[in-house]
Write a protein that holds these residues in place. Sequence first.
Motif, PDB file in Angstrom:
ATOM      1  N   ALA A 205       0.830  -1.205   0.000  1.00 42.00           N
ATOM      2  CA  ALA A 205       0.000   0.000   0.000  1.00 42.00           C
ATOM      3  C   ALA A 205       0.862   1.251   0.000  1.00 42.00           C
TER       4      ALA A 205
ATOM      5  N   LEU B 190       2.365   1.875  -3.452  1.00 39.99           N
ATOM      6  CA  LEU B 190       1.459   2.417  -4.460  1.00 39.99           C
ATOM      7  C   LEU B 190       1.066   3.858  -4.134  1.00 39.99           C
ATOM      8  N   LEU B 191       0.761   4.094  -2.864  1.00 41.33           N
ATOM      9  CA  LEU B 191       0.319   5.439  -2.490  1.00 41.33           C
ATOM     10  C   LEU B 191       1.440   6.454  -2.657  1.00 41.33           C
TER      11      LEU B 191
ATOM     12  N   PHE C  82       3.042   7.171  -5.002  1.00 36.67           N
ATOM     13  CA  PHE C  82       2.940   7.912  -6.260  1.00 36.67           C
ATOM     14  C   PHE C  82       1.743   8.837  -6.306  1.00 36.67           C
TER      15      PHE C  82
ATOM     16  N   ALA D 126      -1.089  -2.550 -10.403  1.00 35.47           N
ATOM     17  CA  ALA D 126      -0.212  -1.421 -10.105  1.00 35.47           C
ATOM     18  C   ALA D 126       0.192  -0.699 -11.386  1.00 35.47           C
TER      19      ALA D 126
ATOM     20  N   CYS E  96      -2.612   1.278 -12.584  1.00 36.55           N
ATOM     21  CA  CYS E  96      -2.758   2.455 -11.734  1.00 36.55           C
ATOM     22  C   CYS E  96      -1.810   3.554 -12.204  1.00 36.55           C
ATOM     23  N   ILE E  97      -0.591   3.165 -12.561  1.00 37.71           N
ATOM     24  CA  ILE E  97       0.369   4.171 -13.006  1.00 37.71           C
ATOM     25  C   ILE E  97      -0.106   4.799 -14.319  1.00 37.71           C
TER      26      ILE E  97
ATOM     27  N   TRP F 112      -7.048  10.337 -11.219  1.00 34.31           N
ATOM     28  CA  TRP F 112      -5.715  10.123 -10.677  1.00 34.31           C
ATOM     29  C   TRP F 112      -5.775   9.548  -9.260  1.00 34.31           C
TER      30      TRP F 112
ATOM     31  N   PHE G 266      -6.841   4.602  -5.426  1.00 36.90           N
ATOM     32  CA  PHE G 266      -7.321   3.878  -4.247  1.00 36.90           C
ATOM     33  C   PHE G 266      -8.131   2.649  -4.641  1.00 36.90           C
TER      34      PHE G 266
ATOM     35  N   LEU H 199      -5.602   0.118  -5.562  1.00 34.05           N
ATOM     36  CA  LEU H 199      -4.932  -0.328  -4.345  1.00 34.05           C
ATOM     37  C   LEU H 199      -5.811  -1.302  -3.569  1.00 34.05           C
TER      38      LEU H 199
END
Lengths: 573, 274
Positions: free
Chosen positions: A298, A301-302, A304, B177, B180-181, B232, B237, B240
Amino acid sequence: MDTILVPEPEESLPSLSVSNDQGILQWISSVDHKQIGIMYLWLSVLFLVVAGIEILLVRLQLAIPNNHFLAPEVYNQLFTMHGTTMIFFVAMPAIFGFTTYFVPLMIGANDMAFPRLNAFSFWTTFFGGSLLYFSFIAGGAPDAGWFNYAPLNEYNYSSSPGIDYYCAGLLFAGIGTVTASINFVVTILHYRVPAMSLKQMPLFVWMILINSFLILAAFPSLNAALAMLLLDRQLHAHFFSAAGGGSAILWQHLFWLFGHPEVYIVILPIFGIFSEVFPVFSRKPIFGYSMVIGSGIAIALLAFGVWVHHMFATGLGNTVNGFFAASSLLIGIPTGVKIFNWLATMHGGAIRFSVSMLFAIAFLIEFTIGGLSGISFAIVPIDWQLTDTYYVVAHLHFVFIGGTLFGLLSGLFYWFPKMSGRAPDQRLSRWFFWLFVTGFNITFLVQHALGAMGMPRRVYTYPNLPGWGVLNLISTIGAFLMAGAVGLLVYILVRALNKGAIAASDPWDANTLEWTTTSPPGLKNFDRVIPVKSTRPFRDYKRPEDADWKRQEVAYTEKPPDIDITQNNSHGE
Amino acid sequence: MGTLLFQWHADPFVLLMVITLIYFHYWISKATPVKNRIYFWSAIALIGITTCSPLHFLGMHVYFSAHMITHVVLLLIAGPLLVMSIGPNPSAPMLKRISAFLYKRSWLAWLAAVGIMWYWHIPSVFDGSFSGMSGFTPMPVLHAGSMLLAGILFCWPLVGPVPETHIHPLSGIIYLATACISCSLLGLLITFAPINTFHHYWMAGSSMNGMLSNPWGLTPAADQQAAGLIMWVPCCFVYLSGCLYLLRHWFAAKDPNTGLEPSISLTLSINEHE
Ligand code: HEM
Ligand SMILES: [Cu+2]
């Protein structure tokens, strides 16, 4: 035929001291992960001393108001070099040193996946650091702060070559960092002893795995920004100069897109170290193994999704600030989860207050203070008041020293007997701990107050306003206390190497595979590896009747017996 | 405000799509557990809200940020809900074939989803899609449908109906991930793009009349930034949460290596570099 005989290590066990029966060339040509790890660590100690001296000069200048001990230009160079060195050439090499040395040992491998790449990574870091320091004799060190903001970093405003050396040095080191991370990922995924599943991997190795991905995602942004800046400065491109159609704020975005993840890059491995240290010195398994991994992911990822909190004062607008304030407040949660993991691990354990554990406990307190100051200026209006003051300096040192450095020192006292085969002096080590922690708090606690009173950071002197002189003097005294402590540390280490007591191979009654080897480990780490059936294989091996995996087996195969409290717990033996 | 709440518009093509979905759902899964029915009807409700409700109206004519909310809901919530509503191991061979196909080529699912998302936000495509929306055209259904399709494809390798064809949870974490990027990058570009990059909303303010032109008084800049930021930060979240869900799943699964195996006396280290 002209062949150069490169001495290969044969008999000598790589210990911590540089002297070696085959001379310095053997160190230079080494591809052994333990030797490279040791070189990383010594590099880090060397730069720690250098960057420490730089900042002592800065603190001397700030000891009294209206001081003229240092000229403003020199002052700027010193604090810039201090910050840059500490992050890129102290924290990173120290982390990589422990990683290169211990990841293969902890997963039952005999070396890294790519030994020569490993050497390459170290030497690029070394040359990166050397290049950065060459700037001092090439016309002036960089002087625009460790984050090197545009347009100050542009040719028009900084025409001395310092910034060019900053770019080149960090680019070199950055390449080494990326290659090392690739090496770590492949080693961890491919060279674990076959019996060790990912779910049994030591948490230090887990954090390194997560961290390596974080590095691979974050460093390209820095490397690209550095290359762009070099183009700007050398070939008159205009990436960051508004006059030529570029954008100065772009630098901040690229830098903090790297920079915020970077602050987590230097803390995640530390979380890994503590996840080894707390269980061993509490004699309990880690509380919430999977939670530690989950919160690590977590955080990665956060990392960024929050970088704009470094740019609240740049006028991006309330919409943008609002979103990033919210996400910055949220990133405290996974870190908090970890703090509770460690507290719960200690709870009810048989705690041994070794120096390593002392640093771990001090970390819990200091790092929480740093986290709280971080949360405080995730709130935008508070940040507007406090940004660019000593409050930020206090925050970042509480997380970097109280977090990263305490973790590295905890790891050092934990692993030193394994690496050197010697035990450091207990009494002196405790002295070091108390001196260092006291000095640290004296130096940085008062800076919260200075910041709140409005003292700006990075200004070479200050007027004699009420309270400022005293608080700064206290801070300077604390800094010298810390310096004395570091001197003591170097003395403790050198003395232990020369005539310390011989260390046992498993002095802490530890849990993981590196402790099954001799101290220091032989040239070849393992012939055979003990069975791995839980997260604490060595403990299982030492206490077969009470092995973790036996308990797990019961949990998997049988329904746990219904405990009837009226029968006075007849299931227990 | 009152008038805004009455802005419900049904598009015949979208209705057709919804009816087709309902038909397929009851055809594929005749005896589905209640849970899956709930997933399904929640998805339908979300599709309804994003394509017919005042939210849709705001998104079409007034706010970029409202438009972005519909994207996120379709892609990250409605799509996965539809996939999860199918229920484990359906009998239809087509679904098995899709699962097998996407299992081997999960990157394709990733690329399709990310590609569709980026495609609609290319400024000229974005503005073009709006001018194509007026009158009787299939544009709305193309727009909503492709978002939905992206969502379905994207989550198929993670939560698709055939559990054996799910990718490994740790690969799943990387899958999420990286998405997400990519999502953050797109959001970032929109947030910091010059204010007239997306013309539609820039122009919208002047063409609408009265109350409805800007009920909350957002400036165009704030609106565009909010749009980018929705893509964004909250999206991050969602991804995640997906990662943590997969991780939990992985830890809960029984692992052949944890203690259940008969003991191996000594394990040889495999790694030798000599
Ligand atoms: C609880 C989580 C945290 C929050 C909410 C937080 C928030 C912030 C904010 C808002 C700033 C910008 C202050 C300003 O310049 O106006 C900042 C600066 C900084 N933070 Fe944190 N922080 C957190 C944790 C950490 C951690 C764990 C580290 C490192 C291990 C760290 C390292 C830094 C550094 C180095 C700076 C200063 C950068 C500079 O301006 O030179 N922070 N933090
Ligand atoms: Cu930050």
